[in-house]
Design a protein around this motif. Structure first.
Motif, PDB file in Angstrom:
ATOM      1  N   LYS A   1       0.825  -1.207   0.000  1.00 44.20           N
ATOM      2  CA  LYS A   1       0.000   0.000   0.000  1.00 44.20           C
ATOM      3  C   LYS A   1       0.860   1.259   0.000  1.00 44.20           C
ATOM      4  CE  LYS A   1      -3.996  -2.070   2.337  1.00 44.20           C
ATOM      5  NZ  LYS A   1      -4.833  -2.065   3.570  1.00 44.20           N
ATOM      6  N   ALA A   2       1.962   1.208   0.730  1.00 43.93           N
ATOM      7  CA  ALA A   2       2.877   2.349   0.737  1.00 43.93           C
ATOM      8  C   ALA A   2       3.475   2.566  -0.643  1.00 43.93           C
ATOM      9  CB  ALA A   2       3.985   2.137   1.766  1.00 43.93           C
ATOM     10  N   ALA A   3       3.815   1.481  -1.322  1.00 39.79           N
ATOM     11  CA  ALA A   3       4.380   1.592  -2.668  1.00 39.79           C
ATOM     12  C   ALA A   3       3.394   2.259  -3.622  1.00 39.79           C
ATOM     13  CB  ALA A   3       4.759   0.205  -3.185  1.00 39.79           C
ATOM     14  N   GLU A   4       2.108   1.905  -3.479  1.00 41.76           N
ATOM     15  CA  GLU A   4       1.089   2.533  -4.333  1.00 41.76           C
ATOM     16  C   GLU A   4       1.017   4.032  -4.092  1.00 41.76           C
ATOM     17  OE1 GLU A   4      -2.582   0.581  -3.579  1.00 41.76           O
ATOM     18  OE2 GLU A   4      -1.925  -1.358  -4.407  1.00 41.76           O
ATOM     19  N   ARG A   5       1.081   4.426  -2.827  1.00 41.60           N
ATOM     20  CA  ARG A   5       1.006   5.852  -2.501  1.00 41.60           C
ATOM     21  C   ARG A   5       2.242   6.615  -2.968  1.00 41.60           C
ATOM     22  NH1 ARG A   5      -1.354   5.986   3.751  1.00 41.60           N
ATOM     23  NH2 ARG A   5      -3.172   4.634   3.404  1.00 41.60           N
TER      24      ARG A   5
END
Length: 297
Positions: free
Chosen positions: A20-24
Motif C-alpha cells: 500500500k505504501a508503494a502505491e502511494r
C-alpha cells in the motif's frame, strides 16, 4: 536536510503494508522494502515486526513516528524561514503566525500605522505551534521572524529571552465545549465552575495565571485545577474530549470549532501584545513605536 527514507517510513507506518505504501509513493514494493531495510540498518533499530498478517510497529518504531513527523515539518519550516530571510528587505516586518498567535491584531490596526510607516510592509511567516518551535522562535526573534502576537508577562519574557510591547489587558476567560452544561451560557460566575475541572497552565509560566490559581486554591476548593504544559490545539482537544474547562482569552475563539469562550466575573486579566527581540532592528523599532502610538490612541 533530513533522510528521505523517513518519509517512506511514515508512509509505511500509516499504510500498514509495503504494497500500500508503494502505491502511494508510486514506486515498487521492493524499493520500499529496500529503503526500510537501509533505514533500520543505519539506525540500528527494528522498526517493524513483519508477520503474515502485515506489519506492526515496534516500540522503537512508534517512538520514531512521532519524532519523524516533527523532524520533517521542522526542516520544511526551516527552509521557509531561510527563504524569508533571503528575501528580507529593510521595509518588511516579518510577522510569525500560528493558530495560537494569530496576526489579526496587526491587520486590524494596519490602516492607522501607514501614516507613520508608509514604506513598511507585512510578511506573514506561518509556523507550527509546538513547544520546540516556540522556544526557538521566541529566543531568536529578529532573525527569521520579527514579531509574534500573544499573551505574556515578565516571567514568560525572561523564560523565552524576548521582549514584549503590551497592547491590551485581555480578560481571562474560560473555554467550554458547546455540549458542556455551561455551553448554553453567555457568561460565567465563579460558582458556575464549582464541580468542574479547570485546566490552567502550570505554575511559574505566568504571574497572572498564578494569581488566579491561588485565588481558586484558597477560596474555591470546589473547583479542581488540572495543570497542563503548553497551549496548542491538543490542549483545546483535551478540553473538548474530557469535558473540562480551559483558561483562554477571547482572541482564541476560532482555535477549536466545538469550543465556546465565555467571560468570567473573577476580574483577572493578562497582558496581550507583540513579542519581539530585546534588541530590535531600526525598522522594527520604528514599527513598534508606531504600534505603541496607535495603541495609546
Amino acid at each position: 536536510m533530513y533522510n528521505p527514507q523517513l518519509e517512506t517510513f511514515l508512509c509505511v507506518a500509516e499504510a500498514g503494508s509495503f504494497n500500500k505504501a508503494a502505491e502511494r509513493l508510486y514506486i515498487s514494493p521492493p524499493a520500499v522494502i529496500k529503503q526500510i531495510n537501509l533505514l533500520e540498518a543505519e539506525l540500528g533499530l527494528q522498526l517493524f515486526v513483519r508477520t503474515h498478517r502485515g506489519l506492526r510497529l515496534t516500540e522503537a518504531g512508534k517512538s520514531l513516528v512521532q519524532d519523524a513527523r516533527y523532524i520533517i515539518q521542522y526542516c520544511k519550516d526551516s527552509i521557509t524561514r531561510a527563504q524569508n530571510a533571503q528575501q528580507r528587505s529593510d521595509g518588511v516586518i516579518r510577522i510569525g503566525t500560528s493558530i495560537m498567535t494569530p496576526a489579526q491584531v496587526l491587520v486590524d490596526i494596519w490602516p492607522k500605522l501607514q501614516a507613520d510607516c508608509p514604506n513598511i510592509k507585512f510578511q506573514l511567516v506561518p509556523f507550527d505551534n509546538t513547544p520546540e518551535n516556540a522556544r526557538e522562535i521566541l529566543a531568536n526573534l529578529g532573525q527569521n521572524i520579527d514579531v509574534v502576537a500573544g499573551i505574556f508577562d515578565e516571567t514568560m519574557l525572561n523564560l523565552r529571552q524576548c521582549a514584549g510591547l503590551e497592547l491590551s489587558r485581555e480578560p481571562i476567560c474560560c473555554a467550554v465545549s458547546v455540549h458542556h452544561r455551561l455551553g448554553q451560557k453567555d457568561s460565567l460566575s465563579l460558582r458556575d465552575l464549582y464541580g468542574e475541572k479547570l485546566m490552567l497552565i502550570h505554575r511559574g509560566w505566568s504571574h497572572y495565571v498564578d494569581l488566579l490559581r491561588d485565588e481558586i486554591w484558597k477560596n474555591h476548593p470546589q473547583i479542581t485545577i488540572m495543570d497542563f504544559d503548553f497551549y496548542d490545539v491538543s490542549a483545546f482537544n483535551r478540553c473538548e474530549n474530557d469535558n473540562c474547562v480551559l483558561m483562554a482569552i477571547d482572541k482564541w475563539q476560532y482555535v477549536h470549532p466545538l469550543l465556546k469562550i465565555l467571560p468570567v466575573d473573577w476580574g483577572y486579566t493578562i497582558p496581550y501584545g507583540l513579542l519581539h527581540s530585546p534588541n530590535p532592528s531600526p525598522v522594527v523599532t520604528r514599527f513598534l513605536q508606531a504600534v505603541e502610538k496607535v495603541a495609546r490612541q
